[in-house]
Motif scaffolding. Structure first.
Motif, PDB file in Angstrom:
ATOM      1  N   TRP A 113       0.856  -1.189   0.000  1.00 30.86           N
ATOM      2  CA  TRP A 113       0.000   0.000   0.000  1.00 30.86           C
ATOM      3  C   TRP A 113       0.886   1.231   0.000  1.00 30.86           C
ATOM      4  O   TRP A 113       2.071   1.169   0.336  1.00 30.86           O
ATOM      5  CB  TRP A 113      -0.947   0.010   1.202  1.00 30.86           C
ATOM      6  N   LEU A 114       0.313   2.349  -0.391  1.00 27.57           N
ATOM      7  CA  LEU A 114       1.074   3.597  -0.405  1.00 27.57           C
ATOM      8  C   LEU A 114       1.483   3.986   1.011  1.00 27.57           C
ATOM      9  O   LEU A 114       0.706   3.836   1.961  1.00 27.57           O
ATOM     10  CB  LEU A 114       0.254   4.717  -1.055  1.00 27.57           C
ATOM     11  N   LYS A 115       2.681   4.486   1.130  1.00 27.44           N
ATOM     12  CA  LYS A 115       3.275   4.795   2.436  1.00 27.44           C
ATOM     13  C   LYS A 115       2.487   5.826   3.241  1.00 27.44           C
ATOM     14  O   LYS A 115       2.511   5.805   4.468  1.00 27.44           O
ATOM     15  CB  LYS A 115       4.707   5.287   2.207  1.00 27.44           C
ATOM     16  N   ASP A 116       1.749   6.703   2.560  1.00 24.58           N
ATOM     17  CA  ASP A 116       0.992   7.733   3.269  1.00 24.58           C
ATOM     18  C   ASP A 116      -0.226   7.191   4.009  1.00 24.58           C
ATOM     19  O   ASP A 116      -0.816   7.893   4.824  1.00 24.58           O
ATOM     20  CB  ASP A 116       0.528   8.824   2.290  1.00 24.58           C
ATOM     21  N   ASP A 117      -0.622   5.967   3.728  1.00 23.68           N
ATOM     22  CA  ASP A 117      -1.764   5.370   4.412  1.00 23.68           C
ATOM     23  C   ASP A 117      -1.358   4.894   5.807  1.00 23.68           C
ATOM     24  O   ASP A 117      -0.204   4.536   6.029  1.00 23.68           O
ATOM     25  CB  ASP A 117      -2.326   4.207   3.593  1.00 23.68           C
ATOM     26  N   PRO A 118      -2.295   4.842   6.758  1.00 23.80           N
ATOM     27  CA  PRO A 118      -1.956   4.491   8.143  1.00 23.80           C
ATOM     28  C   PRO A 118      -1.755   2.999   8.398  1.00 23.80           C
ATOM     29  O   PRO A 118      -1.509   2.601   9.536  1.00 23.80           O
ATOM     30  CB  PRO A 118      -3.168   5.004   8.927  1.00 23.80           C
ATOM     31  N   ALA A 119      -1.831   2.168   7.383  1.00 23.66           N
ATOM     32  CA  ALA A 119      -1.798   0.716   7.580  1.00 23.66           C
ATOM     33  C   ALA A 119      -0.579   0.224   8.352  1.00 23.66           C
ATOM     34  O   ALA A 119      -0.706  -0.605   9.254  1.00 23.66           O
ATOM     35  CB  ALA A 119      -1.893   0.005   6.227  1.00 23.66           C
ATOM     36  N   HIS A 120       0.601   0.714   8.008  1.00 23.62           N
ATOM     37  CA  HIS A 120       1.824   0.209   8.650  1.00 23.62           C
ATOM     38  C   HIS A 120       1.778   0.378  10.159  1.00 23.62           C
ATOM     39  O   HIS A 120       2.010  -0.579  10.912  1.00 23.62           O
ATOM     40  CB  HIS A 120       3.059   0.909   8.082  1.00 23.62           C
ATOM     41  N   ASP A 121       1.491   1.574  10.622  1.00 23.90           N
ATOM     42  CA  ASP A 121       1.515   1.840  12.065  1.00 23.90           C
ATOM     43  C   ASP A 121       0.452   1.035  12.807  1.00 23.90           C
ATOM     44  O   ASP A 121       0.711   0.490  13.883  1.00 23.90           O
ATOM     45  CB  ASP A 121       1.342   3.329  12.336  1.00 23.90           C
ATOM     46  N   VAL A 122      -0.729   0.949  12.235  1.00 24.19           N
ATOM     47  CA  VAL A 122      -1.806   0.182  12.875  1.00 24.19           C
ATOM     48  C   VAL A 122      -1.437  -1.296  12.914  1.00 24.19           C
ATOM     49  O   VAL A 122      -1.555  -1.952  13.953  1.00 24.19           O
ATOM     50  CB  VAL A 122      -3.149   0.397  12.145  1.00 24.19           C
ATOM     51  N   LEU A 123      -0.990  -1.826  11.786  1.00 26.56           N
ATOM     52  CA  LEU A 123      -0.636  -3.239  11.731  1.00 26.56           C
ATOM     53  C   LEU A 123       0.542  -3.580  12.634  1.00 26.56           C
ATOM     54  O   LEU A 123       0.574  -4.657  13.231  1.00 26.56           O
ATOM     55  CB  LEU A 123      -0.331  -3.661  10.294  1.00 26.56           C
ATOM     56  N   GLN A 124       1.493  -2.683  12.747  1.00 26.18           N
ATOM     57  CA  GLN A 124       2.626  -2.951  13.630  1.00 26.18           C
ATOM     58  C   GLN A 124       2.134  -3.198  15.055  1.00 26.18           C
ATOM     59  O   GLN A 124       2.525  -4.168  15.687  1.00 26.18           O
ATOM     60  CB  GLN A 124       3.631  -1.803  13.610  1.00 26.18           C
ATOM     61  N   GLY A 125       1.263  -2.327  15.544  1.00 28.24           N
ATOM     62  CA  GLY A 125       0.738  -2.500  16.902  1.00 28.24           C
ATOM     63  C   GLY A 125      -0.043  -3.793  17.073  1.00 28.24           C
ATOM     64  O   GLY A 125       0.153  -4.540  18.038  1.00 28.24           O
ATOM     65  N   VAL A 126      -0.923  -4.082  16.138  1.00 27.48           N
ATOM     66  CA  VAL A 126      -1.761  -5.281  16.221  1.00 27.48           C
ATOM     67  C   VAL A 126      -0.918  -6.547  16.109  1.00 27.48           C
ATOM     68  O   VAL A 126      -1.067  -7.491  16.900  1.00 27.48           O
ATOM     69  CB  VAL A 126      -2.849  -5.255  15.122  1.00 27.48           C
TER      70      VAL A 126
END
Length: 138
Positions: A113-126
């Motif tokens: 996914w594009l880096k500007d989307d919040p997916a990385h940070d959310v997925l890291q925590g989960v």
């Protein structure tokens, strides 16, 4: 944890140019393909506004049944049960982030996914909570 939209630019690999919606549910990570026409329109709209996240906070949250129907409708969609993930690698690149998972049955899947989307940070925590040392960050 309520169902949350993490990206609208999610693909299933470098050869897949069709964007999809990436949803995090309490039990699964769900990628729903949007189709080629919707991808082109969304990419054009993003360019016109100067970039940024593809997430629409006003987008209605689909039910589990709606998400299951949508993922069954196309081979480019994915339903990744969180309990079935054996190990994962989460990475942020210059323009895209990605998640590579190995499932308990040995199946491998990749999402980008594009880096500007919040997916990385959310997925890291989960995923840190669920997988511990079985999650590699890069």
């Amino acid at each position: 944890m309520p169902t949350q939209l993490l990206s609208r630019s999610c693909t299933t690999g470098w050869a897949d140019w069709v964007w999809g919606d990436l949803w995090l549910r309490p039990d699964a990570l769900v990628r729903v393909a949007r189709g080629w026409d919707a991808t082109r329109a969304a990419a054009k709209a993003r360019r016109q506004r100067g970039g940024g996240s593809t997430v629409d906070l006003d987008m209605p949250v689909p039910s589990e049944a709606e998400l299951r129907d949508r993922t069954a409708a196309t081979a480019r969609s994915r339903w990744i049960a969180l309990d079935d993930i054996e190990q994962a690698r989460l990475r942020t690149g210059l323009t895209t982030s990605r998640l590579a998972v190995v499932m308990r049955d040995g199946e491998r899947m990749k999402l980008l996914w594009l880096k500007d989307d919040p997916a990385h940070d959310v997925l890291q925590g989960v995923l840190e909570l669920r997988l511990g040392a079985r999650l590699r960050l890069r």
